[in-house]
Design a protein around this motif. Structure first.
Motif, PDB file in Angstrom:
ATOM      1  N   LEU A   1       0.822  -1.205   0.000  1.00 28.11           N
ATOM      2  CA  LEU A   1       0.000   0.000   0.000  1.00 28.11           C
ATOM      3  C   LEU A   1       0.859   1.260   0.000  1.00 28.11           C
ATOM      4  N   LYS A   2       1.757   1.370   0.976  1.00 29.17           N
ATOM      5  CA  LYS A   2       2.653   2.522   1.044  1.00 29.17           C
ATOM      6  C   LYS A   2       3.766   2.231   2.033  1.00 29.17           C
ATOM      7  N   VAL A   3       4.762   3.099   2.053  1.00 25.89           N
ATOM      8  CA  VAL A   3       5.891   2.988   2.970  1.00 25.89           C
ATOM      9  C   VAL A   3       6.019   4.308   3.713  1.00 25.89           C
ATOM     10  N   ARG A   4       6.212   4.229   5.037  1.00 33.21           N
ATOM     11  CA  ARG A   4       6.353   5.429   5.870  1.00 33.21           C
ATOM     12  C   ARG A   4       7.618   5.333   6.694  1.00 33.21           C
TER      13      ARG A   4
ATOM     14  N   VAL B   1       6.026  -0.622   6.475  1.00 31.00           N
ATOM     15  CA  VAL B   1       5.472  -1.028   5.185  1.00 31.00           C
ATOM     16  C   VAL B   1       4.016  -1.408   5.397  1.00 31.00           C
ATOM     17  N   ASP B   2       3.099  -0.624   4.839  1.00 28.06           N
ATOM     18  CA  ASP B   2       1.665  -0.902   4.960  1.00 28.06           C
ATOM     19  C   ASP B   2       1.246  -1.892   3.891  1.00 28.06           C
TER      20      ASP B   2
ATOM     21  N   THR C   1       3.706  -5.688  -5.705  1.00 25.19           N
ATOM     22  CA  THR C   1       3.739  -4.248  -5.902  1.00 25.19           C
ATOM     23  C   THR C   1       3.577  -3.950  -7.377  1.00 25.19           C
TER      24      THR C   1
ATOM     25  N   GLN D   1       8.572   1.653  -5.764  1.00 23.57           N
ATOM     26  CA  GLN D   1       8.432   2.845  -4.945  1.00 23.57           C
ATOM     27  C   GLN D   1       9.790   3.195  -4.365  1.00 23.57           C
TER      28      GLN D   1
ATOM     29  N   GLY E   1      12.036   6.358  -1.749  1.00 23.52           N
ATOM     30  CA  GLY E   1      11.972   7.520  -0.873  1.00 23.52           C
ATOM     31  C   GLY E   1      13.365   7.947  -0.455  1.00 23.52           C
TER      32      GLY E   1
ATOM     33  N   ARG F   1       0.919  -3.990   9.085  1.00 20.68           N
ATOM     34  CA  ARG F   1       2.095  -3.127   9.069  1.00 20.68           C
ATOM     35  C   ARG F   1       3.333  -3.960   9.397  1.00 20.68           C
TER      36      ARG F   1
ATOM     37  N   LYS G   1      10.724   4.765 -12.556  1.00 21.66           N
ATOM     38  CA  LYS G   1       9.389   4.574 -12.003  1.00 21.66           C
ATOM     39  C   LYS G   1       8.436   5.255 -12.973  1.00 21.66           C
TER      40      LYS G   1
END
Length: 385
Positions: free
Chosen positions: A26-29, A41-42, A70, A74, A76, A122, A207
């Motif tokens: 889903l996403k990475v925070r 890692v969601d 995925t 992604q 960051g 998570r 990407k």
């Protein structure tokens, strides 16, 4: 004791499900500071993970998230102990890579199931700096002491963050574009955009973000917003030209004109999305920032346009003046280098046949992909026009 038992039960639950379920990223925070950083890692399902490299020696951590899917890579810039991270599809799941900002260790890893109003899983990774270590990159901290040479990476270049390329298939849905003898422009544009996306994705260097992947209508300003939200390094809009005369033939590349600068300012001012990124509340400073950013962006766009025209030569017919200026809406973002490629004239029989031919389309997208490789592989130049 009760809390410890509950925590252990959650861990067992998570591990048990991780072995049998697949999950989607889903996403990475990230959070934390220069002493300890947490990366979350969601996922929409459970997973187990395997450490392939723990960062000792080369400060590169690699963790395979088993069964995780995925759709696209992604990345960051990280924070604190983590200088940068990437996550992409790999054999058996998704591969998470982290470049550490100094001497550090993996402190703990665990999977949290949905709980307390949070509906997704998570996977949590905590990375702690070694005692007395100096981080070479700590974006959220106060200024660090001068970096000592022994803490600088010696053997490997920085973890490569992939360039973000946004591909825009012009028109779509109710907006059919120009019409040729055998169909509409929107379909030709989409076929070329999908082919270019496949070409760039196969290289593994980029990407890729698409403004549309099917026959849907996307407002012009929404296409610009997509590029801005994606942090695009390059925006390329694909179109098929048309003219009153049917004898005009050849491709051309457009960048933002000088006369469109005022229009770009008005566009940005609609919801102030660019100005909100400024660190200063002073309007004069923000105006200067806008002007400098726009000038730099227009120069990068012009440099890429020249490279693109050079790569198209011999692969497709070109108009006599193949690099042109215009005020198209999709070129207005002040911080995203952008070009609009007219691949040919859909109302010219020869051009339309070429635009619909899969072999000719492949040659065209390979030339565009080669131009993108050249553009990002060379030091920044100043446009000659």
């Amino acid at each position: 004791m009760a809390a410890a038992v509950a925590a252990f039960g959650l861990a067992v639950f998570a591990v048990g499900h991780a072995a049998t379920q697949s999950a989607t990223l889903l996403k990475v925070r990230t959070g934390g500071d220069g002493r300890e950083t947490r990366l979350v890692v969601d996922l929409d399902g459970a997973t187990s993970a395997r450490v392939l490299a723990d960062g000792s020696g080369d400060r590169r951590v690699s963790i395979l998230l088993n069964g995780v899917e995925t759709a696209q890579p992604q990345q960051g810039a990280g924070r604190g102990v983590v200088r940068a991270w990437t996550i992409e599809k790999a054999q058996g799941g998704a591969l998470l890579r982290m470049e550490l900002a100094g001497e550090a260790t993996l402190k703990r890893r665990f999977l949290l199931p949905p709980a307390d109003g949070i509906t997704n899983y998570r996977y949590v990774i905590d990375v702690a700096a070694a005692p007395d270590a100096v981080m070479t990159s700590a974006p959220r901290q106060a200024a660090a002491p001068q970096i000592r040479e022994k803490f600088l990476p010696a053997s490997k270049p920085p973890l490569p963050l992939k360039k973000v390329v946004v591909i825009d298939a012009g028109h779509g849905g109710k907006d059919v574009g120009a019409q040729g003898a055998h169909g509409f422009e929107k379909d030709i544009n989409l076929a070329a955009a999908l082919a270019l996306s496949d070409e760039l994705s196969r290289s593994g260097r980029y990407k890729v973000v698409m403004t549309r992947t099917s026959d849907v209508y996307i407002p012009l300003e929404s296409r610009v917003r997509i590029a801005q939200r994606a942090g695009a390094d390059l925006f390329i809009s694909l179109h098929s030209d048309s003219a009153p005369e049917t004898n005009l033939q050849g491709a051309s590349v457009y960048t933002l004109s000088d006369q469109a600068s005022a229009r770009a300012t008005r566009f940005v001012s609609q919801d102030d999305w660019f100005m909100k990124a400024s660190l200063s509340g002073d309007q004069g400073v923000r105006d200067i920032l806008f002007d400098l950013t726009q000038r730099a962006t227009r120069n990068r766009s012009a440099v890429f346009a020249q490279t693109l025209v050079s790569n198209l030569e011999g692969q497709a017919p070109l108009l006599r003046r193949s690099h042109r200026d215009a005020g198209f809406m999709v070129l207005l973002a002040p911080d995203v280098p952008a070009v609009l490629l007219e691949m040919g004239f859909i109302n010219n029989p020869d051009d339309e046949a070429r635009l619909r031919d899969p072999a000719a389309r492949k040659r065209l997208v390979k030339a565009v992909a080669s131009a993108i490789d050249t553009h990002f592989g060379e030091p920044m130049k100043v446009a000659s026009r």
